[in-house]
Design a protein around this motif. Sequence first.
Motif, PDB file in Angstrom:
ATOM      1  N   CYS A 153       0.849  -1.194   0.000  1.00  0.00           N
ATOM      2  CA  CYS A 153       0.000   0.000   0.000  1.00  0.00           C
ATOM      3  C   CYS A 153       0.885   1.244   0.000  1.00  0.00           C
ATOM      4  O   CYS A 153       1.779   1.369   0.841  1.00  0.00           O
ATOM      5  N   CYS A 156      -0.029   3.217   3.628  1.00  0.00           N
ATOM      6  CA  CYS A 156       0.353   2.746   4.964  1.00  0.00           C
ATOM      7  C   CYS A 156       1.484   1.719   4.921  1.00  0.00           C
ATOM      8  O   CYS A 156       2.024   1.327   5.960  1.00  0.00           O
ATOM      9  N   CYS A 175      -4.366  -0.299   0.139  1.00  0.00           N
ATOM     10  CA  CYS A 175      -5.026  -1.482   0.696  1.00  0.00           C
ATOM     11  C   CYS A 175      -6.515  -1.191   0.932  1.00  0.00           C
ATOM     12  O   CYS A 175      -6.957  -0.038   0.878  1.00  0.00           O
ATOM     13  N   CYS A 178      -7.207   1.433   3.804  1.00  0.00           N
ATOM     14  CA  CYS A 178      -6.957   2.837   3.434  1.00  0.00           C
ATOM     15  C   CYS A 178      -8.023   3.332   2.451  1.00  0.00           C
ATOM     16  O   CYS A 178      -8.465   4.477   2.531  1.00  0.00           O
TER      17      CYS A 178
HETATM   18 ZN    ZN Z   1      -2.976   1.024   3.443  1.00  0.00          ZN
END
Ligand code: ZN
Length: 264
Positions: A153, A156, A175, A178
């Motif tokens: 991701c 994050c 992801c 998120c």
């Molecule tokens: Zn993420």
Amino acid sequence: MLYNTEAIVIRTVSYGESHVIVTLLTPQGTVAAMARGAKRPQSRLAGGVQLCVHGIYTISQGRGMGNLSQLELVDAHRPLRERIDLAAYAAYFCELVAACSEERPGGSRVVFEWFRDALARLSRSSEPPAVVARIWEAKVLRLIGASPDWQHCVQCGARLASRPVYVPRLGGMVCGECAAAAEQSRFGWTDAVRVARAVPSVLYQFAAVPWEKIGAVQLRGETLSQVATVLRIQLRDFGGLSTKSRDFVDRMEALFDIDTDGGS
Ligand SMILES: [Zn+2]
């Protein structure tokens, strides 16, 4: 000064009635050379000044553009000129490599080798040309430094599992968590593209695994079309690569509805 170099023809332009100016991609970068008389059928240069021909070229370099004086074929890549679909892809491959190479001697051997292997794979036709094109695009993104870490991701850093989303403005995948958080905030991504779970790892493999280690690729049609969408946006927005030959390839793929479904 006379020198020999291994090279692949990536561009040809007619000059007058009988000459051709070729742009050669060598392991040290690109170089343009004049092939005098190469359009005459009896010319010993005639077979070596067509797109995608791989050979050992002898160039006599004075001031200005060098002259091609001799050549020895390594691989003519005939299928890339004889089949009209492969010819369109080959032209597109050449346009992409031209955009990511430097002039000789500032070029990179990796660019030469990856391109050489791309043409070999395209000529071999062991899988649909559209698949080879996606692998080459993923590698070009790496060469120009516009390839994200497709498996993580971009927000994050988590390894992507279920429900990955490609967000063009972030230039990578996010992801599911998120993406859900963004959807609930007022900063939602209107341009987000939800992709199948397999897409990030396919992109990662296309970008990172050497050509010779990529086995026969079998992808669902839907997966391949999502991979194509992501690569197209990434090349355009982060590589500045929106090429004429790509438009042609796109129209051709739509016209023939090329079967890219190699099973499951
Ligand atoms: Zn993420």
